[in-house]
Design a protein around this motif. Sequence first.
Motif, PDB file in Angstrom:
ATOM      1  N   ALA A 244      13.580  -0.971  -1.847  1.00 57.33           N
ATOM      2  CA  ALA A 244      14.491  -0.565  -2.931  1.00 57.33           C
ATOM      3  C   ALA A 244      13.920  -0.946  -4.302  1.00 57.33           C
ATOM      4  CB  ALA A 244      15.864  -1.210  -2.723  1.00 57.33           C
ATOM      5  N   GLU A 245      13.391  -2.148  -4.393  1.00 57.88           N
ATOM      6  CA  GLU A 245      12.805  -2.607  -5.668  1.00 57.88           C
ATOM      7  C   GLU A 245      11.641  -1.727  -6.113  1.00 57.88           C
ATOM      8  OE1 GLU A 245      11.410  -6.674  -5.947  1.00 57.88           O
ATOM      9  OE2 GLU A 245      13.302  -7.394  -5.064  1.00 57.88           O
ATOM     10  N   VAL A 246      10.737  -1.510  -5.164  1.00 57.91           N
ATOM     11  CA  VAL A 246       9.532  -0.749  -5.495  1.00 57.91           C
ATOM     12  C   VAL A 246       9.888   0.708  -5.795  1.00 57.91           C
ATOM     13  CG1 VAL A 246       7.357   0.116  -4.545  1.00 57.91           C
ATOM     14  CG2 VAL A 246       8.000  -2.278  -4.223  1.00 57.91           C
ATOM     15  N   ALA A 247      10.844   1.250  -5.039  1.00 61.62           N
ATOM     16  CA  ALA A 247      11.255   2.641  -5.271  1.00 61.62           C
ATOM     17  C   ALA A 247      11.812   2.798  -6.678  1.00 61.62           C
ATOM     18  CB  ALA A 247      12.299   3.060  -4.231  1.00 61.62           C
ATOM     19  N   GLU A 248      12.589   1.820  -7.109  1.00 55.79           N
ATOM     20  CA  GLU A 248      13.168   1.930  -8.446  1.00 55.79           C
ATOM     21  C   GLU A 248      12.086   1.800  -9.523  1.00 55.79           C
ATOM     22  OE1 GLU A 248      16.548  -0.572  -9.111  1.00 55.79           O
ATOM     23  OE2 GLU A 248      16.548  -0.065 -11.274  1.00 55.79           O
ATOM     24  N   LYS A 249      11.204   0.807  -9.325  1.00 56.59           N
ATOM     25  CA  LYS A 249      10.158   0.556 -10.321  1.00 56.59           C
ATOM     26  C   LYS A 249       9.264   1.775 -10.560  1.00 56.59           C
ATOM     27  CE  LYS A 249       6.505  -2.830 -11.301  1.00 56.59           C
ATOM     28  NZ  LYS A 249       5.746  -3.948 -10.730  1.00 56.59           N
ATOM     29  N   TYR A 250       8.931   2.499  -9.470  1.00 54.63           N
ATOM     30  CA  TYR A 250       7.991   3.629  -9.589  1.00 54.63           C
ATOM     31  C   TYR A 250       8.687   4.987  -9.476  1.00 54.63           C
ATOM     32  CZ  TYR A 250       4.404   0.076  -9.175  1.00 54.63           C
ATOM     33  OH  TYR A 250       3.615  -1.006  -9.401  1.00 54.63           O
ATOM     34  N   SER A 251      10.023   4.970  -9.483  1.00 52.89           N
ATOM     35  CA  SER A 251      10.787   6.224  -9.348  1.00 52.89           C
ATOM     36  C   SER A 251      10.315   7.029  -8.143  1.00 52.89           C
ATOM     37  CB  SER A 251      10.653   7.086 -10.616  1.00 52.89           C
ATOM     38  OG  SER A 251      10.995   6.336 -11.747  1.00 52.89           O
ATOM     39  N   LEU A 252      10.217   6.386  -6.988  1.00 51.16           N
ATOM     40  CA  LEU A 252       9.701   7.062  -5.793  1.00 51.16           C
ATOM     41  C   LEU A 252      10.752   7.990  -5.193  1.00 51.16           C
ATOM     42  CD1 LEU A 252       7.810   4.082  -4.117  1.00 51.16           C
ATOM     43  CD2 LEU A 252       6.916   5.833  -5.685  1.00 51.16           C
ATOM     44  N   GLN A 253      10.283   9.171  -4.749  1.00 51.34           N
ATOM     45  CA  GLN A 253      11.170  10.193  -4.182  1.00 51.34           C
ATOM     46  C   GLN A 253      11.327   9.993  -2.674  1.00 51.34           C
ATOM     47  OE1 GLN A 253      12.447  12.880  -6.252  1.00 51.34           O
ATOM     48  NE2 GLN A 253      11.720  11.359  -7.729  1.00 51.34           N
TER      49      GLN A 253
ATOM     50  N   MET B 296       0.837  -1.217   0.000  1.00 50.86           N
ATOM     51  CA  MET B 296       0.000   0.000   0.000  1.00 50.86           C
ATOM     52  C   MET B 296       0.869   1.263   0.000  1.00 50.86           C
ATOM     53  SD  MET B 296      -2.775  -1.201   2.871  1.00 50.86           S
ATOM     54  CE  MET B 296      -3.981   0.075   2.478  1.00 50.86           C
ATOM     55  N   PHE B 297       0.360   2.287  -0.658  1.00 51.13           N
ATOM     56  CA  PHE B 297       1.096   3.556  -0.757  1.00 51.13           C
ATOM     57  C   PHE B 297       0.232   4.705  -0.225  1.00 51.13           C
ATOM     58  CE2 PHE B 297       2.470   0.827  -4.264  1.00 51.13           C
ATOM     59  CZ  PHE B 297       3.829   0.750  -3.994  1.00 51.13           C
ATOM     60  N   PHE B 298       0.904   5.706   0.319  1.00 54.03           N
ATOM     61  CA  PHE B 298       0.196   6.873   0.861  1.00 54.03           C
ATOM     62  C   PHE B 298       0.905   8.161   0.462  1.00 54.03           C
ATOM     63  CE2 PHE B 298      -0.903   3.290   3.497  1.00 54.03           C
ATOM     64  CZ  PHE B 298      -2.285   3.394   3.536  1.00 54.03           C
ATOM     65  N   ALA B 299       0.122   9.240   0.519  1.00 55.89           N
ATOM     66  CA  ALA B 299       0.632  10.602   0.300  1.00 55.89           C
ATOM     67  C   ALA B 299       1.354  10.688  -1.050  1.00 55.89           C
ATOM     68  CB  ALA B 299       1.509  11.042   1.471  1.00 55.89           C
ATOM     69  N   HIS B 300       2.584  11.242  -1.092  1.00 60.92           N
ATOM     70  CA  HIS B 300       3.230  11.442  -2.401  1.00 60.92           C
ATOM     71  C   HIS B 300       3.538  10.117  -3.090  1.00 60.92           C
ATOM     72  CE1 HIS B 300       6.879  10.987   0.140  1.00 60.92           C
ATOM     73  NE2 HIS B 300       7.463  10.564  -0.959  1.00 60.92           N
ATOM     74  N   LEU B 301       3.686   9.051  -2.308  1.00 58.88           N
ATOM     75  CA  LEU B 301       3.933   7.741  -2.932  1.00 58.88           C
ATOM     76  C   LEU B 301       2.702   7.256  -3.677  1.00 58.88           C
ATOM     77  CD1 LEU B 301       5.796   5.953   0.024  1.00 58.88           C
ATOM     78  CD2 LEU B 301       6.788   7.316  -1.842  1.00 58.88           C
ATOM     79  N   ARG B 302       1.521   7.537  -3.107  1.00 58.92           N
ATOM     80  CA  ARG B 302       0.274   7.129  -3.770  1.00 58.92           C
ATOM     81  C   ARG B 302       0.085   7.898  -5.079  1.00 58.92           C
ATOM     82  NH1 ARG B 302      -5.426   6.388  -0.653  1.00 58.92           N
ATOM     83  NH2 ARG B 302      -4.173   4.675   0.172  1.00 58.92           N
ATOM     84  N   ASP B 303       0.450   9.185  -5.053  1.00 62.27           N
ATOM     85  CA  ASP B 303       0.348   9.968  -6.290  1.00 62.27           C
ATOM     86  C   ASP B 303       1.233   9.357  -7.384  1.00 62.27           C
ATOM     87  OD1 ASP B 303      -1.329  11.631  -4.891  1.00 62.27           O
ATOM     88  OD2 ASP B 303       0.081  13.285  -4.697  1.00 62.27           O
ATOM     89  N   ALA B 304       2.368   8.769  -6.976  1.00 59.96           N
ATOM     90  CA  ALA B 304       3.307   8.211  -7.961  1.00 59.96           C
ATOM     91  C   ALA B 304       2.972   6.772  -8.358  1.00 59.96           C
ATOM     92  CB  ALA B 304       4.740   8.264  -7.404  1.00 59.96           C
TER      93      ALA B 304
END
Lengths: 76, 76, 154, 154
Positions: free
Chosen positions: A32-41, A5-13
Motif C-alpha cells: 500500500a505504501e509503495v503503491a501510493e508513493k509511485y501511483s502504481l496501477q 524489485m519491480f517488474f513489467a508495468h510497475l518497473r515502467d512506473a
Amino acid sequence: MNKIMFFAHLRDAAGEFINMEAAGKTVAQLKAEVAEKYSLQNIETVMTAINEEFAGNEEIIQDGDVIAFIPPVSGG
Amino acid sequence: MNKIMFFAHLRDAAGEFINMEAAGKTVAQLKAEVAEKYSLQNIETVMTAINEEFAGNEEIIQDGDVIAFIPPVSGG
Amino acid sequence: MNFEISKEPINIQSVIDKVIQREAGAITTFIGTVRELTYGKKTLFLEYQAYEAMAVKKLEQIGREIEERWPGAKSAITHRVGRLDITDVAVVIAVSTPHRADAYDANRHAIERIKEIVPIWKKEHWEDGEEWIGNQKETLAYPGGKPEGKDLNE
Amino acid sequence: MNFEISKEPINIQSVIDKVIQREAGAITTFIGTVRELTYGKKTLFLEYQAYEAMAVKKLEQIGREIEERWPGAKSAITHRVGRLDITDVAVVIAVSTPHRADAYDANRHAIERIKEIVPIWKKEHWEDGEEWIGNQKETLAYPGGKPEGKDLNE
C-alpha cells in the motif's frame, strides 16, 4: 534494509528497484505504501515474493528480505 | 497380370512380391488362395490395399491392379 | 541445467537432448512462437522480461510436479527474454515419458503452470502503442495477495 | 513434402520448420524414440519397414484430417525406416495452430492415426529372438477385411 524489485508495468512506473527499510511491516502494508508513493496501477492484482518465493499479504518482512512485486504473469 | 506385395511377417514367408493373374477374383478369394499357397499365418488379421488404398473383402480385382497385403500396422 | 531463462535464441534440439532417456519411448515438445495477430490486432514485436532467479526456481518446481505426477517423466524448459519478432521462439518445453499419453498430458501441465506461476511478462508492441500483458488465464485477483495452495512452492 | 518416409536419421528442426506460420502461436512435436524396455523385455534394436508409397498417402490423409478438424492447423510428419537403435528417433510429428490446446489435440490425433492406418511395421530384436509387432491398438480383426468408415481415404 530491504531491496524492493519491480517488474513489467510497475518497473515502467517505479524503476527496477529501490532500497528501503521495510522490516516489521506486513506485505500488505508495504504494498500500500509503495503503491501510493509511485501511483502504481492495479496493485490489487499484484502478487508479492519474499526471497524468490510467493508470500501472503499478512507475512511480516524481515530485515534483509528481498521483496518483489509480481504483476499477473504472461510468459509462455 | 497383377503384382501382389507382402510386408512384415508375410514378406518373411512369401517374399517381397509375386506376379500372378488375379483379375476377376475378389479380395477374399485371392487372400485365401495366397494364404494357402504360402502357409501364411494370421491371415484373418491382414488388410488389403488395391493401388495403395484399403479395399474390402468383396472388391473385385481388375487387370493391372497392384495388391498389397497389410498386416496390423505398428509404426510410430 | 534443465530449466533456463535465455537471452539468446533457443536451440530446440538442445532442449530435447536434455530429456532423452533409454526408458522413454515418447518425447513431446511445446514451442511457443510469437504470433502476428491476437484478436485481430497486429503485433509488431514482443518484449519479454523475467525475474530471472525466481523464474528458474518456478520452472524447476514445475519439473518436480511433473516427475511426481507422471512417474518416469523427465522435463526441460527454456524461456527466452528480450525482444522477439514474429515467429521467434519464446519458450520450448520438452517432456519424455515411457508412454505417449503421459508425454502430452505432462507437457500441457507445464505450459499451463508457466502461465500461472512463473514470473515472466510480455509487452506487446503494436503500430499504435504498447502494453504489458497480464492475466492471460483471467484469474486476475489473488485475494490473499498470492497464488493459493498448489501454486506455492511445496 | 510435409509427409515423408526417410531412410536417414530425422532432423527434428527441419520437420518443425515446415509448420512455422505467422498466424500460429503454438507448435507441438511428438518424437517417438526406440525404448529399451517394453513390458520388461529388453530390446536390442528395431527394424522398421514401410509400404512407402501408400504410407506417404496415408500420412497426407492424416494431414488433411487435421486441417479439417482444427482450422488453421498445419502439420508435417516424417517416419524413419530401416534399423534403429535405442533412443533413435522413429517418427517426428509437428503441428502448428493459432492456439495451444489445438496443437496438443491435433498432434495426438496424428500419432493415434499413424498406429491405425499407416502401413509401417516394426520388428523387435531381443537377445532371444525377433518378431514383427502388430496390433498395437488391439483392434486386431477387421471383419470387413479393411478399416471401417473414417479409416478409409475419403
